[in-house]
Design a protein around this motif. Structure first.
Motif, PDB file in Angstrom:
ATOM      1  N   ARG A  51      66.210  -0.568  55.901  1.00  0.00           N
ATOM      2  CA  ARG A  51      65.566  -1.123  56.888  1.00  0.00           C
ATOM      3  C   ARG A  51      65.584   0.059  57.988  1.00  0.00           C
ATOM      4  O   ARG A  51      64.661   0.479  58.804  1.00  0.00           O
ATOM      5  N   ASP A  52      66.709   0.631  58.702  1.00  0.00           N
ATOM      6  CA  ASP A  52      66.840   1.778  59.622  1.00  0.00           C
ATOM      7  C   ASP A  52      65.654   2.867  58.724  1.00  0.00           C
ATOM      8  O   ASP A  52      65.142   3.298  60.159  1.00  0.00           O
ATOM      9  N   VAL A  53      66.126   2.975  57.983  1.00  0.00           N
ATOM     10  CA  VAL A  53      65.020   4.061  57.258  1.00  0.00           C
ATOM     11  C   VAL A  53      63.807   4.559  57.544  1.00  0.00           C
ATOM     12  O   VAL A  53      62.743   4.719  58.101  1.00  0.00           O
ATOM     13  N   GLN A  54      63.226   2.429  57.337  1.00  0.00           N
ATOM     14  CA  GLN A  54      61.852   2.614  57.328  1.00  0.00           C
ATOM     15  C   GLN A  54      61.471   2.713  58.820  1.00  0.00           C
ATOM     16  O   GLN A  54      60.636   2.513  59.413  1.00  0.00           O
ATOM     17  N   ASP A  55      62.296   1.911  59.827  1.00  0.00           N
ATOM     18  CA  ASP A  55      62.147   2.046  61.239  1.00  0.00           C
ATOM     19  C   ASP A  55      62.379   3.641  61.569  1.00  0.00           C
ATOM     20  O   ASP A  55      61.058   3.980  62.470  1.00  0.00           O
ATOM     21  N   ALA A  56      62.845   4.576  61.581  1.00  0.00           N
ATOM     22  CA  ALA A  56      62.593   5.595  61.351  1.00  0.00           C
ATOM     23  C   ALA A  56      61.614   6.476  60.824  1.00  0.00           C
ATOM     24  O   ALA A  56      61.212   6.839  61.735  1.00  0.00           O
ATOM     25  N   ILE A  57      60.877   6.293  60.000  1.00  0.00           N
ATOM     26  CA  ILE A  57      59.607   6.555  59.326  1.00  0.00           C
ATOM     27  C   ILE A  57      58.149   6.057  60.091  1.00  0.00           C
ATOM     28  O   ILE A  57      57.679   6.911  60.546  1.00  0.00           O
ATOM     29  N   SER A  58      58.500   5.246  60.275  1.00  0.00           N
ATOM     30  CA  SER A  58      57.441   4.333  61.353  1.00  0.00           C
ATOM     31  C   SER A  58      57.322   5.133  62.752  1.00  0.00           C
ATOM     32  O   SER A  58      56.698   5.386  63.792  1.00  0.00           O
ATOM     33  N   GLU A  59      58.897   4.810  62.947  1.00  0.00           N
ATOM     34  CA  GLU A  59      58.874   5.542  64.739  1.00  0.00           C
ATOM     35  C   GLU A  59      58.216   7.290  64.336  1.00  0.00           C
ATOM     36  O   GLU A  59      57.783   7.696  65.163  1.00  0.00           O
ATOM     37  N   LEU A  60      58.600   7.743  63.842  1.00  0.00           N
ATOM     38  CA  LEU A  60      59.060   9.265  63.289  1.00  0.00           C
ATOM     39  C   LEU A  60      56.572   9.108  63.403  1.00  0.00           C
ATOM     40  O   LEU A  60      56.184  10.230  63.564  1.00  0.00           O
ATOM     41  N   GLY A  61      56.408   8.874  62.340  1.00  0.00           N
ATOM     42  CA  GLY A  61      54.691   8.850  62.667  1.00  0.00           C
ATOM     43  C   GLY A  61      53.934   8.586  63.645  1.00  0.00           C
ATOM     44  O   GLY A  61      52.943   8.899  63.881  1.00  0.00           O
ATOM     45  N   GLU A  62      54.668   7.212  64.219  1.00  0.00           N
ATOM     46  CA  GLU A  62      54.374   6.589  65.573  1.00  0.00           C
ATOM     47  C   GLU A  62      53.654   8.162  66.461  1.00  0.00           C
ATOM     48  O   GLU A  62      53.086   8.662  67.219  1.00  0.00           O
ATOM     49  N   PHE A  63      55.203   8.655  66.190  1.00  0.00           N
ATOM     50  CA  PHE A  63      55.514  10.001  67.629  1.00  0.00           C
ATOM     51  C   PHE A  63      54.393  11.419  66.798  1.00  0.00           C
ATOM     52  O   PHE A  63      53.748  12.203  67.627  1.00  0.00           O
ATOM     53  N   GLU A  64      54.217  11.685  65.728  1.00  0.00           N
ATOM     54  CA  GLU A  64      53.521  12.461  64.990  1.00  0.00           C
ATOM     55  C   GLU A  64      52.114  12.243  65.375  1.00  0.00           C
ATOM     56  O   GLU A  64      51.469  13.385  65.722  1.00  0.00           O
ATOM     57  N   ARG A  65      51.723  10.904  65.153  1.00  0.00           N
ATOM     58  CA  ARG A  65      50.541  10.449  66.042  1.00  0.00           C
ATOM     59  C   ARG A  65      49.915  11.147  67.590  1.00  0.00           C
ATOM     60  O   ARG A  65      48.917  11.915  67.327  1.00  0.00           O
ATOM     61  N   ARG A  66      51.008  10.634  67.763  1.00  0.00           N
ATOM     62  CA  ARG A  66      50.829  11.065  69.199  1.00  0.00           C
ATOM     63  C   ARG A  66      50.625  12.318  70.003  1.00  0.00           C
ATOM     64  O   ARG A  66      50.569  13.053  70.726  1.00  0.00           O
ATOM     65  N   CYS A  67      51.372  12.921  68.957  1.00  0.00           N
ATOM     66  CA  CYS A  67      51.320  13.958  69.423  1.00  0.00           C
ATOM     67  C   CYS A  67      50.192  15.272  68.482  1.00  0.00           C
ATOM     68  O   CYS A  67      50.257  16.356  68.960  1.00  0.00           O
ATOM     69  N   ARG A  68      49.548  14.285  67.751  1.00  0.00           N
ATOM     70  CA  ARG A  68      48.463  15.419  67.765  1.00  0.00           C
ATOM     71  C   ARG A  68      47.684  15.012  68.207  1.00  0.00           C
ATOM     72  O   ARG A  68      46.372  15.976  68.103  1.00  0.00           O
ATOM     73  N   GLU A  69      47.707  13.449  68.854  1.00  0.00           N
ATOM     74  CA  GLU A  69      46.303  13.461  69.829  1.00  0.00           C
ATOM     75  C   GLU A  69      46.453  14.633  70.929  1.00  0.00           C
ATOM     76  O   GLU A  69      44.833  14.784  71.508  1.00  0.00           O
ATOM     77  N   ASP A  70      47.526  14.951  71.291  1.00  0.00           N
ATOM     78  CA  ASP A  70      47.988  15.383  72.690  1.00  0.00           C
ATOM     79  C   ASP A  70      47.471  17.223  72.281  1.00  0.00           C
ATOM     80  O   ASP A  70      46.802  17.674  73.207  1.00  0.00           O
ATOM     81  N   LEU A  71      47.505  17.418  70.884  1.00  0.00           N
ATOM     82  CA  LEU A  71      47.342  18.923  70.268  1.00  0.00           C
ATOM     83  C   LEU A  71      45.749  18.612  70.460  1.00  0.00           C
ATOM     84  O   LEU A  71      45.658  19.560  70.785  1.00  0.00           O
ATOM     85  N   GLY A  72      45.342  17.492  70.209  1.00  0.00           N
ATOM     86  CA  GLY A  72      43.739  17.763  69.732  1.00  0.00           C
ATOM     87  C   GLY A  72      43.046  17.873  71.263  1.00  0.00           C
ATOM     88  O   GLY A  72      41.752  18.006  71.378  1.00  0.00           O
ATOM     89  N   ARG A  73      43.555  17.356  72.450  1.00  0.00           N
ATOM     90  CA  ARG A  73      43.164  16.780  73.485  1.00  0.00           C
ATOM     91  C   ARG A  73      43.426  18.604  74.585  1.00  0.00           C
ATOM     92  O   ARG A  73      41.620  18.895  74.777  1.00  0.00           O
ATOM     93  N   LEU A  74      44.806  19.688  73.930  1.00  0.00           N
ATOM     94  CA  LEU A  74      44.224  20.768  74.230  1.00  0.00           C
ATOM     95  C   LEU A  74      43.768  21.584  73.681  1.00  0.00           C
ATOM     96  O   LEU A  74      43.373  22.181  74.268  1.00  0.00           O
ATOM     97  N   ASP A  75      43.785  21.188  72.416  1.00  0.00           N
ATOM     98  CA  ASP A  75      42.519  21.900  71.930  1.00  0.00           C
ATOM     99  C   ASP A  75      40.586  21.771  72.639  1.00  0.00           C
ATOM    100  O   ASP A  75      39.433  22.628  72.366  1.00  0.00           O
ATOM    101  N   HIS A  76      40.575  20.566  73.017  1.00  0.00           N
ATOM    102  CA  HIS A  76      39.061  20.433  73.429  1.00  0.00           C
ATOM    103  C   HIS A  76      39.066  20.664  75.256  1.00  0.00           C
ATOM    104  O   HIS A  76      37.954  20.902  75.885  1.00  0.00           O
ATOM    105  N   VAL A  77      40.523  21.381  75.819  1.00  0.00           N
ATOM    106  CA  VAL A  77      40.519  21.857  77.227  1.00  0.00           C
ATOM    107  C   VAL A  77      39.746  23.035  76.949  1.00  0.00           C
ATOM    108  O   VAL A  77      39.575  24.039  76.817  1.00  0.00           O
TER     109      VAL A  77
END
Length: 129
Positions: free
Chosen positions: A103-129
């Protein structure tokens, strides 16, 4: 009269896929006790069975002190019954621990996926500035 089969350290190590050093380590800990013929170790069926139990316990994540208890219980007066009752209790504890880790590993993977998604969104916004 036929003599019982015996094995050398090389045969035992090869059969179980471990090093000679590993086999000697378990001997040093008193978990197995091969016969000595001069400097040669001679392993009997009991040693082979005990080594199989040790390695199975290690694969399942049991610490060596628990493995020792399990093996020693087999030689106790109540023998197999006491060993099995003890092992069942240890299995329950080990399963609970592993399920929590999963369960701890699954939670960490999920949290990591969410963090990755936010980082990619931020990077995408920077590319369009």
């Amino acid at each position: 009269m036929t003599s019982a089969p015996t094995w050398t350290i090389a045969q035992i190590a090869e059969e179980f896929g471990v090093t000679h050093r590993t086999v000697r380590h378990y001997e040093d800990l008193g978990l197995i006790s091969p016969e000595r013929r001069g400097t040669q170790r001679v392993y009997h069926r009991r040693d082979r069975t005990r080594l199989a139990l040790i390695l199975r316990g290690k694969r399942l994540g049991f610490p060596l002190d628990e493995i020792r208890t399990i093996i020693d219980l087999f030689d106790a007066p109540r023998g197999r019954r006491a060993q099995l009752e003890y092992v069942l209790g240890q299995i329950d504890q080990r399963r609970t621990d592993l399920e929590q880790r999963l369960r701890d590993v699954q939670d960490a993977i999920s949290e990591l996926g969410e963090f990755e998604r936010r980082c990619r969104e931020d990077l995408g916004r920077l590319d369009h500035v």
